[in-house]
Design an enzyme around this catalytic site. Structure first.
Site: not given
Length: 271
Positions: A81-83, A177, A184, A245-246
């Site tokens: 799953i893309e973050s 990324c 990262d 992140r996020g």
């Protein structure tokens, strides 16, 4: 087939005003694995453990609720799953009413399982922080390094002699990324039984990821595969704990199928 370039990474995206599971963006694992020579049976088992720090919804009366959560995506799933898409999806719950916290947990698990193509487990709460750190750090080795990529498996080697069982760790893993180029950062731990791995070579190898662009999960699988081929351990565990992140961090772990015990589940201080 979904590609990273098709995702919301690096794009301005309006935050969702309501629940929307279609925001979840699966990326097939097959392409990343083919790039490291994995096209058939996998030499590992494992999971991608996500920590979600920013989870909120409305109860049946409209009052906001907040929580943290731990998500486990099996590495056998056809897709990761893309973050950023997961962040947007979780934000889509912010203004949605649920009758109970269990209903929220079950909904997230169902939606993630559908998009990943395998059963994803979800539990509220986070693992404890590991203030000491597992394993012996190799970061203090006094060596000169001038190779920051692409990853070079040639650095990996073993010493002849007695079989050892040890845990080695480094906080110096950095990759980027593949879409935005953002750095990262991660701590990486490897546990193995076999001929002693040359520590200077291991550190040079890990630093050679510094300019490499790939997803967290694929970096860990590359490390596992390179160690397996170059060092031939009897069994091996590789775990990376990436920084947040996020409101999310990702912690992929890959283990030999015959691994006797898994690594303990902790978070890093940097997370």
């Amino acid at each position: 087939m979904n590609t990273p370039e098709d995702s919301s990474l690096g794009r301005e995206v309006a935050y969702p005003s309501g629940y929307d599971p279609s925001l979840l963006f699966p990326i097939p694992r097959a392409a990343g694995r083919a790039a490291i020579g994995l096209r058939g049976a996998l030499p590992f088992v494992g999971r991608d453990r996500w920590h979600a720090y920013e989870l909120s919804w409305l109860d049946a009366h409209g009052k906001p609720c907040v929580a943290t959560a731990t998500l486990h995506v099996p590495c056998e799933s056809p897709a990761l799953i893309e973050s950023k898409s997961l962040k947007l999806y979780l934000n889509s719950l912010n203004a949605t009413r649920f009758n109970s916290a269990e209903a929220v947990r079950a909904r997230i698990a169902t939606d993630l399982s559908t998009r990943a193509g395998a059963d994803v487990s979800v539990e509220f709460g986070l693992p404890p922080i590991d203030a000491v750190g597992e394993g012996e750090s190799i970061d203090a080795l006094d060596i000169a390094i001038d190779d920051y990529g692409p990853p070079k498996a040639d650095y990996l080697a073993t010493h002849a002699g007695t079989v050892v069982e040890e845990v080695l760790a480094s906080a110096l893993l950095k990759s980027n990324c593949p879409v935005t180029g953002q750095p990262d950062w991660a701590s990486v731990t490897l546990r193995y039984r076999g001929a002693p791995i040359d520590r200077e070579g291991l550190l040079r190898y890990l630093v050679s990821f510094r300019d490499h662009a790939d997803f967290h999960e694929q970096c860990v699988e590359r490390i596992f595969q390179d160690l397996l081929v170059r060092c031939a351990p009897q069994w091996l565990v590789v775990e990376a704990r990436y920084t947040r992140r996020g409101g999310l961090d990702i912690n992929p772990v890959r283990t030999s199928p015959q691994m006797p015990t898994p690594l303990s589940i902790f978070r890093d201080l940097r997370q």
